[in-house]
Design an enzyme around this catalytic site. Sequence first.
Site, PDB file in Angstrom:
ATOM      1  CG  ASP A 189      -1.855   4.849   3.972  1.00 20.42           C
ATOM      2  OD1 ASP A 189      -1.903   5.247   2.789  1.00 20.42           O
ATOM      3  OD2 ASP A 189      -2.630   5.249   4.854  1.00 20.42           O
ATOM      4  CG  HIS A 204     -10.128   4.289   3.111  1.00 20.34           C
ATOM      5  ND1 HIS A 204      -8.955   4.993   3.235  1.00 20.34           N
ATOM      6  CD2 HIS A 204     -10.938   4.740   4.100  1.00 20.34           C
ATOM      7  CE1 HIS A 204      -9.055   5.840   4.245  1.00 20.34           C
ATOM      8  NE2 HIS A 204     -10.262   5.705   4.785  1.00 20.34           N
ATOM      9  CE  LYS A 243      -7.898   1.921  -0.950  1.00 20.55           C
ATOM     10  NZ  LYS A 243      -6.643   2.616  -0.689  1.00 20.55           N
ATOM     11  CG  HIS A 294      -1.873   1.164   1.246  1.00 21.15           C
ATOM     12  ND1 HIS A 294      -3.162   1.030   1.689  1.00 21.15           N
ATOM     13  CD2 HIS A 294      -1.758   2.462   0.874  1.00 21.15           C
ATOM     14  CE1 HIS A 294      -3.795   2.191   1.595  1.00 21.15           C
ATOM     15  NE2 HIS A 294      -2.945   3.090   1.098  1.00 21.15           N
ATOM     16  CG  HIS A 346      -0.762   7.055  -1.078  1.00 23.78           C
ATOM     17  ND1 HIS A 346      -1.955   7.215  -1.761  1.00 23.78           N
ATOM     18  CD2 HIS A 346      -1.069   6.416   0.086  1.00 23.78           C
ATOM     19  CE1 HIS A 346      -2.941   6.712  -1.032  1.00 23.78           C
ATOM     20  NE2 HIS A 346      -2.429   6.210   0.086  1.00 23.78           N
ATOM     21  CG  HIS A 403      -5.192   2.129   5.755  1.00 24.31           C
ATOM     22  ND1 HIS A 403      -6.540   2.001   5.975  1.00 24.31           N
ATOM     23  CD2 HIS A 403      -5.080   2.868   4.632  1.00 24.31           C
ATOM     24  CE1 HIS A 403      -7.212   2.628   5.029  1.00 24.31           C
ATOM     25  NE2 HIS A 403      -6.337   3.162   4.195  1.00 24.31           N
TER      26      HIS A 403
END
Length: 359
Positions: free
Chosen positions: A261, A136, A98, A12, A14, A174
């Site tokens: 994350d 999420h 996602k 995960h 970004h 997460h």
Amino acid sequence: MELTITRPDDWHLHLRDGDLLGAIVPHSANHFGKAIVMPNLKPPITTTAAAISYRESILKVLPSNSDFTPLMTLYLTDTTSPEEIKLARKSGAVFAVKLYPAGATTNSQDGVTDLFGKCLPVLEEMVEQNMPLLVHGEVTDPDVDVFDREKVFIDTVLQPLIQRLPQLKVVMEHITTMDAVKFVESCKEEAFVIYLDSVTCSGSVAATVTPQHLILNRNAIFKGGLQPHYYCLPVLKREIHRQAIVSAVTSGSKRFFLGTDSAPHERQRKECSCGCAGIYNAPVALSVYAKVFEQAGALDKLEGFTSLNGPDFYGLPRNTSKIKLTKTPWKVPESFTFSFGEIVPMFAGETLEWQASTI
């Protein structure tokens, strides 16, 4: 003390785009072999063509000696089609889809508003294509307390989803609560069964865990004043939840694996009247994970969590290269300065005990 482990992956991550992408990608590429790259850009990565283009952008800015592999994802919307899922699987570049509930986090305004009413055909095609759904896991109802949104999501969305599609592979990302731990641990390998009000689901549910949710509780956000660089979504929770997550990941369970994350924002977007959610932990993640496992007396379980459970769940090869973790103090930079601004990392200016290096 030294540990040699299989090179980890980040399930995960970004990486952003533009100048920010080129600035931060080396911090992840240095120590991770593969990474599931989040699609919440502006505009979001909603098609296979866009995912392939984004992948090319990442590869262009990697260090010349890097063999880091970005694994792309699609951003699920109310209008995503089953055909797009077929294209994604055929591409060989897209590895998951996602789910952002609309409004749940950064750049999630284009997310799903009605999962069962508008996305069911897509989810059914994902089962056919063995394409994981990355979740999420928070509701966005403003009447639900921010600290309860993960539990309510499990009760109202995730459990009904697993009941409806027990063969769908799901990663609850997460995780932050003991409720999420209990749910994932309840997901047995055997066929889906319902016992009264409790749910036991198939072996297709797993979870990623961040360094911040393993080592910090919500007190960190307010220690000595408001700490914007410890603000993330899902927000940090009570100490009892942190302890439950630590117990789960250090138990050796294959259901849990590394997902940082890591979410960079420029300093000015964090330190302002309405700061962005996200912690930039890529430079320190492995140091923090090692500390948590050492404190739990479970360093022998660290490699499974960082390097083995993730690729096994996705059905991908484990890395063959190794990294070394050495217990030697090092100081985290106060910030990273680039032409466009500064990024403040997790534990900026502090001394950490473990340091990762390539072999």
